[in-house]
Structures are given as C-alpha cells and as structure tokens.
Design an enzyme around this catalytic site. Sequence first.
Site, PDB file in Angstrom:
ATOM      1  N   ARG A 199      29.003  33.205  34.409  1.00 30.24           N
ATOM      2  CA  ARG A 199      30.269  33.315  35.140  1.00 30.24           C
ATOM      3  C   ARG A 199      30.352  32.431  36.391  1.00 30.24           C
ATOM      4  O   ARG A 199      31.012  32.773  37.358  1.00 30.24           O
ATOM      5  CB  ARG A 199      30.559  34.777  35.531  1.00 30.24           C
ATOM      6  N   SER A 250      37.702  42.097  34.531  1.00 32.47           N
ATOM      7  CA  SER A 250      36.453  42.685  35.021  1.00 32.47           C
ATOM      8  C   SER A 250      36.274  42.373  36.503  1.00 32.47           C
ATOM      9  O   SER A 250      36.384  41.226  36.917  1.00 32.47           O
ATOM     10  CB  SER A 250      35.262  42.140  34.235  1.00 32.47           C
ATOM     11  N   GLU A 320      33.040  39.716  40.486  1.00 36.42           N
ATOM     12  CA  GLU A 320      33.445  38.571  39.678  1.00 36.42           C
ATOM     13  C   GLU A 320      34.799  38.064  40.162  1.00 36.42           C
ATOM     14  O   GLU A 320      35.089  36.879  40.092  1.00 36.42           O
ATOM     15  CB  GLU A 320      33.525  38.976  38.205  1.00 36.42           C
TER      16      GLU A 320
END
Length: 331
Positions: A199, A250, A320
């Site tokens: 990520r 998320s 995130e």
Amino acid sequence: MKSSQAAVDVCSYSGVTTIKQEITSSDSKEIYLENAGCIIKSQVSLSGSTSYRVGGPAEWYVAPRNVEALQASVNYAKEHELPVTVLGAGSNLLVSDRGIPGLVIATRHLRHSHFDPETGRVTLAAGESIPSLAWQAAELGWEGLEWAVGIPGTVGGAVVMNAGAHNSCIADILVSAQVLSPDGTLLTLTRDQLNYSYRTSMLQGSDRIVTQATFQLQPGADPAQVIAITKQHKQHRLSTQPYHLPSCGSVFRNPKPYAAGWLIEQTGLKGYQIGKAQVAQRHANFIVNCGGASAWDIFNLIRHVQYQVQENWSILLEPEVKMIGEFSLAC
C-alpha cells in the site's frame, strides 16, 4: 457580480506560455489561465469531492483537463509559493474541516485510454476510474484487473498507493508511470523505480504527480468468463463492506499476520460512534459517515480505535487513509 480584470501577466513553464487573468468578486476570486484553458478558483468546498463527504474548502482549486493545463497550474503554484495537494477521486482521503491551504489540483478530468491488443498493454491517464477500467478490460476478455472492480479510485491514486484487493495489487501489473516533476519535466518511471511495497510507493509523500500509467494485461480470454469473475469480486465487496454509507474504504493497513478489521472487531469496537462517525457494523476496518459527520468526528474515531487496539493487542494500527489539513486542534 464579477469586477473588471484586476491583473494580467504572462508566465512561461516548460514550453507552455500562459496568459493569466485575475478576476475577483466580493467573496471569491478566479484566475483564468487562458492558453491552458482552465480556471483556478478560490475557497472551493471539497466535501463533495471526497468519498467521506466531509472537509472544508481548498484555498485555491483547479481541475486541469490535459497535461499542459496541469503544468501551467503547477507553475502558478510555484510562482506564488503555494503548496500543492493532488486530489483524484478523493476515495482514500480525510480532509480537515478547516480545509486545505495552497492549491488543490484535481486530476479526475485527465482522461484518455489506449488498449494495445498486440502487446496486451493499456495506457491510461491519471483521472481514469479504476472500476471502469476493470469492466472495460473484462468486456474485451483481458485478464488481470478483475480484482480491482471494487476499488473506488483513479489510476493516479492507485499507482501512488499501490492499491490492491483479493491478494493482488497495482504493482503486479504496472509497467511504467509517467510523472510530472516540480520543474515541469515529464519523467517515465518503471515499476522497479517506484519501489513498491504494501500500500505504498516512493511517490507517496513526494512532489511528483502521476499523469498516466501503463499496465500489462492478458488479452485473449473469453469475455463472458472474465466478466463473471469480475462480477464475483464486485458482489463480494458489496456483501462484506458498507458501500451504502460514505467512507474512505479500509481505514487501516493490515498489520501482518493480523487483519486490521479482525483486531478492531475483537476489541469490541464494531458500532462504536463519535458524533456521526461510526465503526461499521458490516466491516470493522471501515469508518462510515452516518449522516452529518465532521472530519473531526472521523479523526477522533480513528485515534480512539488506534488507542484501544494498542491497549489490547500492543499493536499500533497504521492509517491507510491519507489525512490532509489541520487536525491538531478541534475544528
């Protein structure tokens, strides 16, 4: 009413010469980059430009429709010493209620795509939608993007953060990305040069702006089969994640070997609410806007979840979602 022209000057940037007209009214200001064909506006609300539906105004805002206009916009910011914030689909973003200082550049209008059946490569502008791309590829019988159908972002954002789902990610298919450097030059970077990991990439936190990317797919499959798999991935997302309410997707990265959602659920935080922000009942790694939440509500809930999980598991969850603007004081 808009007043008469207040200023006209000429700025030159990487081969682009732009006439700049400044127009003001009692409560706003517009700067028209004539040769670039775009307008820089002041005090533009960003709440409608993020998937959370929260956030204050951009001090300055522009939505270029081509690379030349993007270059001219970056040049304007450079000349006026304005910090630049790049905004794609706003799907992985939490914007402060205080807004964002400097120039916000929205890339969602940078649109073009080219599918090359001989090589199986597809080149797309930064503003192209990832879910739309997944469906296009499926309808052509091109494999490799079925997993991406539920990612509500743009190509630019996906490249920067190495977006992923279902054990696949952008790094698996990326060939190269074209980026705009602060000095106005366009540079092509390979997947290896982007230094991908879970990520993230070397572009995250940098001042380079993705303008387009090339992906390697596998053409020649039965479109019906690729469409069916793509539909399965979409249905899985809809059945397990709370897409009926505004969210950023998320919120936390998964701290391997654990899943962030599992840790949050085991801590007993499903349904926990601050203001109108709530830890989703359907998936604990989602924080949703139940209607009328502020960015401050969401921010406080993120911090509360981090604190509780750390107290119970000695694990600090890493967000995130990218948080932009001032959150240090109550808004």
